[in-house]
Design a protein around this motif. Structure first.
Motif, short mmCIF file in Angstrom:
data_model
loop_
_atom_site.label_atom_id
_atom_site.label_comp_id
_atom_site.label_asym_id
_atom_site.label_seq_id
_atom_site.Cartn_x
_atom_site.Cartn_y
_atom_site.Cartn_z
N GLY A 130 2.24 -11.99 -6.25
CA GLY A 130 2.20 -12.51 -4.88
C GLY A 130 3.57 -12.61 -4.26
O GLY A 130 3.76 -12.27 -3.08
N LEU A 131 4.54 -13.08 -5.04
CA LEU A 131 5.91 -13.18 -4.53
C LEU A 131 6.48 -11.80 -4.22
O LEU A 131 7.14 -11.59 -3.19
N LEU A 132 6.19 -10.83 -5.10
CA LEU A 132 6.64 -9.45 -4.88
C LEU A 132 6.05 -8.89 -3.59
O LEU A 132 6.75 -8.28 -2.78
N VAL A 133 4.75 -9.09 -3.39
CA VAL A 133 4.08 -8.60 -2.19
C VAL A 133 4.68 -9.21 -0.94
O VAL A 133 4.95 -8.52 0.05
N LEU A 134 4.92 -10.52 -0.97
CA LEU A 134 5.45 -11.21 0.21
C LEU A 134 6.85 -10.71 0.57
O LEU A 134 7.15 -10.47 1.75
N VAL A 135 7.70 -10.52 -0.43
CA VAL A 135 9.05 -10.03 -0.18
C VAL A 135 9.01 -8.60 0.35
O VAL A 135 9.67 -8.26 1.35
N LEU A 136 8.23 -7.74 -0.30
CA LEU A 136 8.12 -6.35 0.16
C LEU A 136 7.55 -6.27 1.57
O LEU A 136 7.99 -5.46 2.38
N TYR A 137 6.57 -7.10 1.84
CA TYR A 137 5.94 -7.10 3.16
C TYR A 137 6.94 -7.48 4.25
O TYR A 137 7.00 -6.82 5.30
N PHE A 138 7.72 -8.51 4.00
CA PHE A 138 8.71 -8.94 4.99
C PHE A 138 9.78 -7.87 5.20
O PHE A 138 10.16 -7.57 6.33
N VAL A 139 10.28 -7.29 4.11
CA VAL A 139 11.31 -6.25 4.21
C VAL A 139 10.76 -5.03 4.95
O VAL A 139 11.42 -4.45 5.83
N GLN A 140 9.52 -4.64 4.62
CA GLN A 140 8.88 -3.49 5.28
C GLN A 140 8.76 -3.73 6.78
O GLN A 140 9.04 -2.85 7.59
N TRP A 141 8.34 -4.93 7.15
CA TRP A 141 8.19 -5.24 8.57
C TRP A 141 9.54 -5.26 9.27
O TRP A 141 9.69 -4.74 10.38
#
Length: 329
Positions: A203-214
């Protein structure tokens, strides 16, 4: 050096086969004059293997309908003559099916939490339940819909689809952050450990990747600072990581669902308890929604076609750089 139009001029994004870079400038721009075809004077045109994104600046008070490119008028009049881009026959059915699955997932998550977990509240023992519902709405349903924007809105301007794509991701991120705050606050109040399970790590990985991607997508595609060649090189990575993050979000939700069932049901999980059966069906629906969205995204023939205006501008760039007529092909 070509004369650049001031920031007060309007801009229109379009796709083209030739990216044009004004000499002595960092931004790649094409200057257009009302009632005249594009002029190559003072502009160095370079071919790119991929179709970069280009920008035309229009004087204040004028729109793309006031211009003609290569003898083909731009704007609404051309759109009305050329007609709207045809929608592939099966696409609306797949999109509708994906929305049915997505809404069912959200509704069933709420039903599971209401029937077997006591409902939702920000204070007390029910605060934890804010977490799964927020994550399903944000990082599953809204993220999936954001990915489908370029398949569903096929005849809107590129700028409109970009803004809608970005806004849906913003809403998804905000709702997901509410869920993250809820679970950390709940653990703090109860004295539980944080970030020890595989679900929490993913979950932490997804949240970080999602923010960076956006953040990177916003910088490259909504703000005019990035060069067109840089945008074209990054676009495949943006598409790949968008689909990957969505797939990781679905997988993380499945891990969290199983973790919640094992914590409460324990050995009873193997006896086909009603809650376990409902949660298993919810897991299958999550998989179905993810697979349907990814299938729609991977169909190359369902991609958003270029607008008629974009095609006209693209042909005009070809004429300027190669010297032949667009109609000679």
């Amino acid at each position: 050096m070509p004369k650049l139009l001031p920031p007060s001029h309007r801009s229109l994004d379009f796709s083209c086969d030739i990216g044009c870079e004004a000499e002595g400038t960092e931004r790649k721009l094409v200057n257009a004059k009302a009632s005249h075809r594009l002029s190559g004077s003072g502009v160095t045109c370079m071919k790119h293997s991929r179709s970069p994104e280009c920008e035309v600046l229009f004087p204040v008070g004028l729109t793309s309908g006031d211009f003609s490119f290569g003898g083909v008028s731009s704007g609404r009049s051309m759109d009305s003559r050329a007609g709207l881009a045809a929608t592939p026959g099966a696409l609306p059915y797949y999109v509708a099916f994906s929305q049915l699955l997505g809404l069912t997932v959200v509704a069933m998550t709420g039903a599971w939490l209401g029937l077997y977990r006591g409902g939702i509240a920000w204070e007390g023992a029910l605060q934890f339940n804010v977490h799964p519902l927020s994550m399903v709405i944000g990082l599953i349903f809204l993220q999936g819909d954001a990915l489908l924007v370029y398949r569903v809105f096929r005849n809107e301007t590129k700028r409109t689809t970009k803004v809608l794509h970005g806004l849906l991701h913003v809403f998804a991120l905000v709702i997901a952050l509410v869920g993250v705050v809820a679970v950390f606050d709940y653990h703090r109040k109860k004295g539980y450990a944080d970030l020890y399970s595989l679900h929490s790590w993913c979950g932490l990985l997804v949240l970080v990747l999602y923010f960076v991607q956006w953040l990177v997508g916003l910088s490259f595609f909504l703000f005019p600072g990035a060069s067109f060649s840089l945008r074209s090189r990054y676009r495949p990575q943006h598409v790949f990581f968008g689909a990957t993050i969505f797939l990781l979000s679905v997988g993380t939700a499945l891990l969290g669902l199983k973790e919640a069932l094992l914590f409460k049901l324990g050995a009873k999980y193997s006896t086909f308890e009603a809650e376990g059966v409902l949660a298993n069906v919810l897991g299958l629906l999550l998989v179905g929604f993810g697979v349907t969205v990814l299938y729609i995204l991977t169909r190359s023939d369902w991609k958003r076609p270029p607008q008629a205006e974009e095609q006209a501008l693209s042909m005009d760039f070809k004429t300027l750089t190669e010297g032949d007529s667009p109609g000679s092909q």
